[in-house]
Design a protein around this motif. Structure first.
Motif, PDB file in Angstrom:
ATOM      1  N   ARG A  35      32.487  41.932  33.670  1.00 49.93           N
ATOM      2  CA  ARG A  35      31.286  41.911  32.829  1.00 49.93           C
ATOM      3  C   ARG A  35      30.733  40.485  32.781  1.00 49.93           C
ATOM      4  NH1 ARG A  35      35.982  43.996  32.133  1.00 49.93           N
ATOM      5  NH2 ARG A  35      36.355  43.117  30.069  1.00 49.93           N
ATOM      6  N   LEU A  76      27.222  45.707  43.256  1.00 52.10           N
ATOM      7  CA  LEU A  76      27.382  47.120  43.621  1.00 52.10           C
ATOM      8  C   LEU A  76      28.832  47.451  43.950  1.00 52.10           C
ATOM      9  CD1 LEU A  76      26.371  49.926  44.496  1.00 52.10           C
ATOM     10  CD2 LEU A  76      25.859  48.959  46.727  1.00 52.10           C
ATOM     11  N   LYS A  77      29.408  46.681  44.889  1.00 51.13           N
ATOM     12  CA  LYS A  77      30.750  47.036  45.369  1.00 51.13           C
ATOM     13  C   LYS A  77      31.782  46.911  44.267  1.00 51.13           C
ATOM     14  CE  LYS A  77      29.801  45.334  49.970  1.00 51.13           C
ATOM     15  NZ  LYS A  77      29.992  44.105  50.736  1.00 51.13           N
ATOM     16  N   LYS A  78      31.595  45.935  43.404  1.00 54.75           N
ATOM     17  CA  LYS A  78      32.600  45.717  42.348  1.00 54.75           C
ATOM     18  C   LYS A  78      32.185  46.345  41.018  1.00 54.75           C
ATOM     19  CE  LYS A  78      34.756  41.638  44.314  1.00 54.75           C
ATOM     20  NZ  LYS A  78      34.867  40.172  44.237  1.00 54.75           N
ATOM     21  N   ARG A  79      31.117  47.087  41.016  1.00 57.51           N
ATOM     22  CA  ARG A  79      30.645  47.776  39.784  1.00 57.51           C
ATOM     23  C   ARG A  79      30.627  46.811  38.605  1.00 57.51           C
ATOM     24  NH1 ARG A  79      34.559  49.755  43.136  1.00 57.51           N
ATOM     25  NH2 ARG A  79      35.714  51.173  41.780  1.00 57.51           N
ATOM     26  N   THR A 136      36.702  43.741  40.177  1.00 52.88           N
ATOM     27  CA  THR A 136      36.062  45.041  39.988  1.00 52.88           C
ATOM     28  C   THR A 136      35.920  45.304  38.491  1.00 52.88           C
ATOM     29  OG1 THR A 136      36.982  45.860  42.050  1.00 52.88           O
ATOM     30  CG2 THR A 136      36.368  47.532  40.425  1.00 52.88           C
ATOM     31  N   SER A 137      34.771  45.812  38.094  1.00 56.99           N
ATOM     32  CA  SER A 137      34.455  46.132  36.683  1.00 56.99           C
ATOM     33  C   SER A 137      34.328  44.892  35.794  1.00 56.99           C
ATOM     34  CB  SER A 137      35.486  47.081  36.059  1.00 56.99           C
ATOM     35  OG  SER A 137      35.564  48.257  36.802  1.00 56.99           O
ATOM     36  N   ARG A 152      28.922  44.620  35.559  1.00 55.89           N
ATOM     37  CA  ARG A 152      27.817  44.745  34.596  1.00 55.89           C
ATOM     38  C   ARG A 152      27.306  43.363  34.230  1.00 55.89           C
ATOM     39  NH1 ARG A 152      26.810  46.645  28.819  1.00 55.89           N
ATOM     40  NH2 ARG A 152      29.014  46.501  28.312  1.00 55.89           N
TER      41      ARG A 152
END
Ligand code: NDP
Length: 337
Positions: A236, A266-269, A233-234, A271
Protein backbone atom coordinates in the motif's frame (compact mmCIF):
# COMPACT_ATOMS: atom_id res chain seq x y z
CA UNK A 1 0.49 45.12 12.41
CA UNK A 2 3.21 43.56 10.28
CA UNK A 3 2.31 41.03 7.60
CA UNK A 4 4.11 39.15 4.84
CA UNK A 5 2.28 39.30 1.52
CA UNK A 6 2.93 37.49 -1.75
CA UNK A 7 4.98 39.96 -3.83
CA UNK A 8 5.61 37.72 -6.87
CA UNK A 9 5.11 34.09 -7.80
CA UNK A 10 8.25 31.92 -7.53
CA UNK A 11 9.82 30.32 -10.56
CA UNK A 12 11.53 27.29 -9.04
CA UNK A 13 12.60 27.64 -5.43
CA UNK A 14 11.06 30.62 -3.59
CA UNK A 15 13.40 33.56 -3.00
CA UNK A 16 13.26 36.55 -0.63
CA UNK A 17 11.81 38.82 -3.36
CA UNK A 18 8.67 36.69 -3.55
CA UNK A 19 7.66 38.06 -0.12
CA UNK A 20 7.01 41.66 0.99
CA UNK A 21 6.69 42.90 4.56
CA UNK A 22 3.90 45.44 4.96
CA UNK A 23 2.77 47.36 8.00
CA UNK A 24 -0.58 48.91 8.86
CA UNK A 25 -2.61 49.86 11.93
CA UNK A 26 -4.12 47.21 14.14
CA UNK A 27 -7.81 46.96 13.21
CA UNK A 28 -10.68 47.20 15.71
CA UNK A 29 -13.12 44.28 15.85
CA UNK A 30 -16.74 45.05 14.94
CA UNK A 31 -19.88 43.42 16.34
CA UNK A 32 -19.51 39.62 16.24
CA UNK A 33 -15.73 39.80 15.67
CA UNK A 34 -12.53 39.21 17.64
CA UNK A 35 -9.05 40.71 17.37
CA UNK A 36 -6.41 37.95 17.44
CA UNK A 37 -2.73 38.36 18.27
CA UNK A 38 -0.63 35.65 16.63
CA UNK A 39 1.68 33.77 18.98
CA UNK A 40 2.74 30.84 16.77
CA UNK A 41 2.71 30.47 12.98
CA UNK A 42 3.07 27.07 11.30
CA UNK A 43 5.24 26.76 8.19
CA UNK A 44 4.33 23.82 5.94
CA UNK A 45 5.39 22.52 2.51
CA UNK A 46 1.88 22.97 1.02
CA UNK A 47 2.38 26.76 1.12
CA UNK A 48 4.70 26.42 -1.88
CA UNK A 49 1.73 25.18 -3.91
CA UNK A 50 -0.41 28.14 -2.84
CA UNK A 51 2.26 30.57 -4.07
CA UNK A 52 1.76 29.21 -7.61
CA UNK A 53 -1.30 29.79 -9.73
CA UNK A 54 -1.31 26.27 -11.17
CA UNK A 55 -4.67 24.50 -10.60
CA UNK A 56 -4.75 22.57 -7.32
CA UNK A 57 -7.10 21.38 -4.60
CA UNK A 58 -7.14 24.89 -3.05
CA UNK A 59 -7.13 28.28 -4.76
CA UNK A 60 -3.78 30.13 -4.93
CA UNK A 61 -2.84 33.08 -2.71
CA UNK A 62 -3.60 36.25 -4.69
CA UNK A 63 -0.83 38.74 -5.42
CA UNK A 64 -0.51 41.19 -2.53
CA UNK A 65 -2.53 38.91 -0.24
CA UNK A 66 -1.18 37.85 3.15
CA UNK A 67 0.68 34.51 3.07
CA UNK A 68 -1.59 31.75 4.38
CA UNK A 69 -0.86 29.57 7.39
CA UNK A 70 -2.18 27.88 10.49
CA UNK A 71 -1.77 29.93 13.67
CA UNK A 72 -2.16 29.76 17.42
CA UNK A 73 -3.33 33.12 18.77
CA UNK A 74 -4.67 34.90 21.83
CA UNK A 75 -7.90 36.84 21.73
CA UNK A 76 -6.99 40.47 22.47
CA UNK A 77 -10.43 42.08 22.11
CA UNK A 78 -13.75 40.35 21.73
CA UNK A 79 -17.11 41.49 20.42
CA UNK A 80 -18.12 37.86 19.90
CA UNK A 81 -20.28 36.01 22.45
CA UNK A 82 -18.24 32.75 22.20
CA UNK A 83 -14.78 34.26 22.81
CA UNK A 84 -13.28 36.17 25.72
CA UNK A 85 -10.10 38.20 26.05
CA UNK A 86 -7.13 35.92 26.74
CA UNK A 87 -8.62 32.82 25.05
CA UNK A 88 -6.14 30.60 23.18
CA UNK A 89 -7.37 29.70 19.70
CA UNK A 90 -6.20 27.65 16.74
CA UNK A 91 -6.98 29.46 13.49
CA UNK A 92 -5.74 30.38 10.07
CA UNK A 93 -4.53 33.97 10.34
CA UNK A 94 -1.46 33.55 8.14
CA UNK A 95 1.89 35.34 8.31
CA UNK A 96 0.89 38.40 10.36
CA UNK A 97 0.92 39.85 13.87
CA UNK A 98 -2.81 40.50 14.21
CA UNK A 99 -6.00 39.36 12.51
CA UNK A 100 -9.71 40.12 12.72
CA UNK A 101 -11.98 37.08 12.73
CA UNK A 102 -15.71 36.45 12.81
CA UNK A 103 -15.02 33.21 14.68
CA UNK A 104 -15.51 30.85 11.71
CA UNK A 105 -13.06 27.96 11.90
CA UNK A 106 -11.54 29.08 15.22
CA UNK A 107 -10.95 26.24 17.68
CA UNK A 108 -10.57 27.06 21.38
CA UNK A 109 -7.57 25.38 22.98
CA UNK A 110 -8.79 25.67 26.58
CA UNK A 111 -7.22 27.58 29.47
CA UNK A 112 -3.43 27.39 29.71
CA UNK A 113 -2.80 24.67 27.09
CA UNK A 114 0.48 22.94 28.12
CA UNK A 115 2.03 23.11 24.61
CA UNK A 116 -0.07 25.52 22.54
CA UNK A 117 2.18 25.23 19.46
CA UNK A 118 1.66 21.45 19.31
CA UNK A 119 -1.79 22.14 17.82
CA UNK A 120 0.11 23.07 14.66
CA UNK A 121 2.11 19.82 14.66
CA UNK A 122 1.75 16.53 16.45
CA UNK A 123 -1.76 17.36 17.74
CA UNK A 124 -2.78 19.19 14.57
CA UNK A 125 -2.74 18.94 10.79
CA UNK A 126 0.60 17.10 10.28
CA UNK A 127 -0.09 14.57 13.06
CA UNK A 128 -3.60 13.99 11.71
CA UNK A 129 -2.16 13.47 8.22
CA UNK A 130 0.26 10.84 9.48
CA UNK A 131 -2.43 9.08 11.50
CA UNK A 132 -5.09 8.84 8.80
CA UNK A 133 -2.74 8.21 5.89
CA UNK A 134 -0.98 5.36 7.67
CA UNK A 135 -3.92 3.73 9.45
CA UNK A 136 -6.69 4.19 6.88
CA UNK A 137 -4.74 3.82 3.63
CA UNK A 138 -1.55 2.07 4.80
CA UNK A 139 -3.43 -0.54 6.89
CA UNK A 140 -0.30 -1.59 8.85
CA UNK A 141 -0.04 -5.13 10.21
CA UNK A 142 2.46 -6.53 12.72
CA UNK A 143 5.70 -7.71 11.13
CA UNK A 144 5.26 -5.68 7.93
CA UNK A 145 7.98 -3.36 6.64
CA UNK A 146 7.04 0.32 6.51
CA UNK A 147 9.24 2.89 4.75
CA UNK A 148 8.76 6.63 5.24
CA UNK A 149 10.87 9.57 4.00
CA UNK A 150 11.20 13.07 5.49
CA UNK A 151 11.47 10.84 8.55
CA UNK A 152 12.20 13.54 11.13
CA UNK A 153 9.56 16.01 9.92
CA UNK A 154 6.20 16.20 11.70
CA UNK A 155 4.43 13.86 9.26
CA UNK A 156 7.22 11.30 8.74
CA UNK A 157 8.25 11.09 12.41
CA UNK A 158 4.64 10.45 13.41
CA UNK A 159 4.07 7.88 10.66
CA UNK A 160 7.12 5.88 11.76
CA UNK A 161 6.22 5.99 15.44
CA UNK A 162 2.62 4.89 14.81
CA UNK A 163 4.07 2.15 12.61
CA UNK A 164 6.13 0.93 15.59
CA UNK A 165 3.02 1.03 17.83
CA UNK A 166 1.29 -1.20 15.24
CA UNK A 167 4.21 -3.67 15.25
CA UNK A 168 5.83 -2.80 11.92
CA UNK A 169 9.50 -2.85 11.06
CA UNK A 170 10.11 0.82 10.29
CA UNK A 171 12.78 2.15 7.92
CA UNK A 172 13.11 5.92 7.66
CA UNK A 173 14.76 8.00 4.94
CA UNK A 174 16.19 11.38 5.93
CA UNK A 175 18.74 13.96 4.83
CA UNK A 176 21.99 13.61 6.79
CA UNK A 177 23.46 11.49 9.56
CA UNK A 178 22.17 13.64 12.44
CA UNK A 179 18.55 13.26 11.32
CA UNK A 180 19.06 9.53 10.74
CA UNK A 181 20.50 9.08 14.23
CA UNK A 182 17.51 10.93 15.68
CA UNK A 183 15.07 8.66 13.80
CA UNK A 184 16.67 5.54 15.29
CA UNK A 185 17.76 6.70 18.76
CA UNK A 186 14.87 9.01 19.68
CA UNK A 187 11.94 8.00 17.47
CA UNK A 188 12.68 4.26 17.72
CA UNK A 189 12.84 3.45 14.00
CA UNK A 190 14.65 0.20 13.14
CA UNK A 191 16.80 1.88 10.48
CA UNK A 192 17.16 5.23 8.78
CA UNK A 193 18.97 5.76 5.49
CA UNK A 194 20.54 9.06 4.38
CA UNK A 195 19.19 9.88 0.91
CA UNK A 196 22.31 11.96 0.18
CA UNK A 197 24.46 8.78 0.21
CA UNK A 198 25.78 7.73 -3.20
CA UNK A 199 24.67 4.15 -2.65
CA UNK A 200 21.31 5.17 -1.16
CA UNK A 201 19.29 2.64 -3.22
CA UNK A 202 21.59 -0.23 -2.19
CA UNK A 203 21.44 0.79 1.47
CA UNK A 204 17.65 0.97 1.35
CA UNK A 205 17.45 -2.50 -0.23
CA UNK A 206 19.77 -3.89 2.46
CA UNK A 207 17.57 -2.38 5.20
CA UNK A 208 14.45 -4.01 3.70
CA UNK A 209 15.41 -7.68 3.24
CA UNK A 210 11.71 -8.72 3.27
CA UNK A 211 10.73 -6.02 0.76
CA UNK A 212 8.38 -3.10 1.49
CA UNK A 213 4.72 -3.57 2.46
CA UNK A 214 3.85 0.09 3.05
CA UNK A 215 5.59 3.07 1.51
CA UNK A 216 4.27 6.31 2.99
CA UNK A 217 5.08 8.76 0.19
CA UNK A 218 6.17 12.23 1.34
CA UNK A 219 8.89 13.13 -1.16
CA UNK A 220 8.82 11.34 -4.56
CA UNK A 221 11.85 11.64 -6.88
CA UNK A 222 14.84 9.40 -6.33
CA UNK A 223 13.47 8.02 -3.07
CA UNK A 224 10.46 6.64 -4.92
CA UNK A 225 12.74 5.26 -7.63
CA UNK A 226 14.66 3.30 -4.99
CA UNK A 227 11.45 2.09 -3.31
CA UNK A 228 9.65 0.89 -6.48
CA UNK A 229 11.62 -2.34 -7.10
CA UNK A 230 11.40 -3.28 -3.41
CA UNK A 231 7.59 -3.16 -3.15
CA UNK A 232 5.91 -6.44 -2.20
CA UNK A 233 2.75 -7.94 -3.64
CA UNK A 234 -0.29 -6.18 -2.11
CA UNK A 235 1.81 -3.23 -0.90
CA UNK A 236 0.00 0.00 0.00
CA UNK A 237 1.21 3.52 -0.83
CA UNK A 238 -0.51 6.41 0.96
CA UNK A 239 0.40 9.26 -1.40
CA UNK A 240 0.74 12.18 0.97
CA UNK A 241 3.27 14.57 -0.59
CA UNK A 242 5.96 14.94 -3.24
CA UNK A 243 8.11 17.64 -1.68
CA UNK A 244 11.20 16.87 -3.79
CA UNK A 245 9.27 18.25 -6.77
CA UNK A 246 7.51 21.28 -5.28
CA UNK A 247 10.11 23.69 -6.63
CA UNK A 248 10.38 21.97 -10.02
CA UNK A 249 9.61 24.05 -13.11
CA UNK A 250 9.56 21.09 -15.53
CA UNK A 251 9.26 17.33 -15.52
CA UNK A 252 12.64 15.73 -14.67
CA UNK A 253 14.81 14.99 -17.74
CA UNK A 254 14.71 11.23 -17.60
CA UNK A 255 13.13 8.36 -19.45
CA UNK A 256 9.36 7.91 -19.18
CA UNK A 257 8.95 5.57 -16.21
CA UNK A 258 5.17 5.49 -16.18
CA UNK A 259 5.04 2.12 -18.01
CA UNK A 260 7.31 0.59 -15.33
CA UNK A 261 5.21 2.13 -12.56
CA UNK A 262 1.93 0.91 -14.06
CA UNK A 263 3.28 -2.59 -14.69
CA UNK A 264 4.55 -2.81 -11.09
CA UNK A 265 1.19 -1.66 -9.71
CA UNK A 266 -0.62 -4.21 -11.86
CA UNK A 267 1.59 -7.25 -11.35
CA UNK A 268 1.95 -6.70 -7.62
CA UNK A 269 -1.64 -5.52 -7.07
CA UNK A 270 -0.40 -2.42 -5.28
CA UNK A 271 -2.79 0.21 -3.92
CA UNK A 272 -1.58 3.78 -4.47
CA UNK A 273 -3.95 6.38 -3.06
CA UNK A 274 -3.59 10.12 -2.82
CA UNK A 275 -5.34 12.03 -0.04
CA UNK A 276 -5.79 15.59 1.19
CA UNK A 277 -6.20 15.47 4.92
CA UNK A 278 -8.81 18.14 5.63
CA UNK A 279 -10.95 17.34 2.63
CA UNK A 280 -10.88 13.55 2.96
CA UNK A 281 -10.73 13.05 6.71
CA UNK A 282 -11.91 16.27 8.40
CA UNK A 283 -14.89 14.40 9.88
CA UNK A 284 -12.54 11.99 11.76
CA UNK A 285 -10.46 14.58 13.65
CA UNK A 286 -11.83 13.59 17.08
CA UNK A 287 -10.82 9.97 16.64
CA UNK A 288 -7.26 11.14 15.97
CA UNK A 289 -7.16 13.67 18.81
CA UNK A 290 -8.33 11.14 21.38
CA UNK A 291 -5.80 8.48 20.47
CA UNK A 292 -2.88 10.86 19.92
CA UNK A 293 -3.47 12.65 23.25
CA UNK A 294 -3.40 9.28 24.93
CA UNK A 295 -0.12 8.26 23.21
CA UNK A 296 1.45 11.56 24.23
CA UNK A 297 0.29 11.15 27.85
CA UNK A 298 1.80 7.66 27.85
CA UNK A 299 5.01 9.14 26.40
CA UNK A 300 5.13 6.63 23.55
CA UNK A 301 5.23 9.36 20.89
CA UNK A 302 8.17 11.78 20.71
CA UNK A 303 7.85 15.19 19.08
CA UNK A 304 10.55 17.57 17.91
CA UNK A 305 9.84 21.20 17.08
CA UNK A 306 12.14 23.78 15.51
CA UNK A 307 11.17 27.17 16.91
CA UNK A 308 12.10 30.21 14.80
CA UNK A 309 12.03 33.56 16.62
CA UNK A 310 10.32 36.49 14.92
CA UNK A 311 7.90 37.05 12.03
CA UNK A 312 10.72 38.72 10.08
CA UNK A 313 12.45 35.33 9.76
CA UNK A 314 9.47 33.47 8.28
CA UNK A 315 10.49 33.62 4.58
CA UNK A 316 14.01 32.26 5.23
CA UNK A 317 12.66 29.49 7.42
CA UNK A 318 10.11 28.55 4.77
CA UNK A 319 12.69 28.51 1.95
CA UNK A 320 14.88 26.29 4.16
CA UNK A 321 12.01 23.89 4.91
CA UNK A 322 11.69 22.99 1.23
CA UNK A 323 15.44 22.26 1.10
CA UNK A 324 15.47 20.05 4.21
CA UNK A 325 17.27 22.65 6.36
CA UNK A 326 14.65 22.20 9.08
CA UNK A 327 14.99 19.56 11.76
CA UNK A 328 11.51 18.90 13.16
CA UNK A 329 8.25 20.80 12.85
CA UNK A 330 8.90 24.44 11.87
CA UNK A 331 6.97 26.94 13.99
CA UNK A 332 7.60 30.70 14.05
CA UNK A 333 7.06 32.41 17.39
CA UNK A 334 5.69 35.81 16.54
CA UNK A 335 4.85 37.24 19.92
CA UNK A 336 4.94 36.49 23.65
CA UNK A 337 2.71 33.82 25.17
P1 NDP B 1 8.87 18.25 6.71
O1 NDP B 1 9.09 19.05 7.92
O2 NDP B 1 9.20 16.82 6.74
O3 NDP B 1 9.68 19.02 5.59
C1 NDP B 1 9.91 18.54 4.33
C2 NDP B 1 11.12 17.60 4.31
O4 NDP B 1 11.18 16.99 3.06
C3 NDP B 1 12.46 18.29 4.46
O5 NDP B 1 12.79 18.58 5.80
C4 NDP B 1 13.39 17.24 3.87
O6 NDP B 1 13.76 16.31 4.89
C5 NDP B 1 12.49 16.51 2.88
N1 NDP B 1 12.92 16.77 1.50
C6 NDP B 1 12.96 17.96 0.86
N2 NDP B 1 13.46 17.80 -0.37
C7 NDP B 1 13.75 16.48 -0.51
C8 NDP B 1 14.29 15.70 -1.56
N3 NDP B 1 14.63 16.25 -2.74
N4 NDP B 1 14.42 14.37 -1.37
C9 NDP B 1 14.09 13.81 -0.20
N5 NDP B 1 13.58 14.49 0.85
C10 NDP B 1 13.41 15.83 0.69
O7 NDP B 1 7.36 18.41 6.18
P2 NDP B 1 5.99 17.82 6.72
O8 NDP B 1 6.21 16.71 7.67
O9 NDP B 1 5.15 18.96 7.13
O10 NDP B 1 5.35 17.25 5.37
C11 NDP B 1 5.83 16.05 4.78
C12 NDP B 1 5.07 15.80 3.48
O11 NDP B 1 3.69 15.63 3.75
C13 NDP B 1 5.17 16.93 2.47
O12 NDP B 1 5.28 16.37 1.18
C14 NDP B 1 3.85 17.63 2.61
O13 NDP B 1 3.49 18.34 1.45
C15 NDP B 1 2.94 16.45 2.87
N6 NDP B 1 1.66 16.77 3.51
C16 NDP B 1 0.53 16.35 2.88
C17 NDP B 1 -0.70 16.54 3.44
C18 NDP B 1 -1.92 16.00 2.75
O14 NDP B 1 -3.03 16.30 3.19
N7 NDP B 1 -1.76 15.22 1.72
C19 NDP B 1 -0.86 17.27 4.71
C20 NDP B 1 0.42 17.63 5.33
C21 NDP B 1 1.62 17.39 4.73
P3 NDP B 1 15.18 15.53 4.82
O15 NDP B 1 16.24 16.55 5.05
O16 NDP B 1 15.07 14.53 5.90
O17 NDP B 1 15.26 14.92 3.47
Amino acid sequence: NRRWVLASRPHGAPVADNFRLEEDDIATPGEGQVLLRTVFLSLDPYMRGRMSDAPSYSPPIKMGEVMCGGTVSRVVKSQHPDFAEGDWVLGYSGWQDYDISGGEGLVKLGDNPPHPSWSLGILGMPGFTAYMGLLDIGQPKPGETLVVAAATGPVGATVGQIGKIKGCRVVGVAGGSEKCRHAVDVLGFDHCIDHHAEDFAEQLAAACPQGIDIYFENVGGKVFDAVLPLLNTSARIPLCGLVSGYNATDLPPRPDRIPLLMATLLKKRIRLQGFIIGQDYGHRIHEFQQEMEQWIRQEIIQYREQLIEGLENAPDAFIGLLEGKNFGKVVVQIGPL
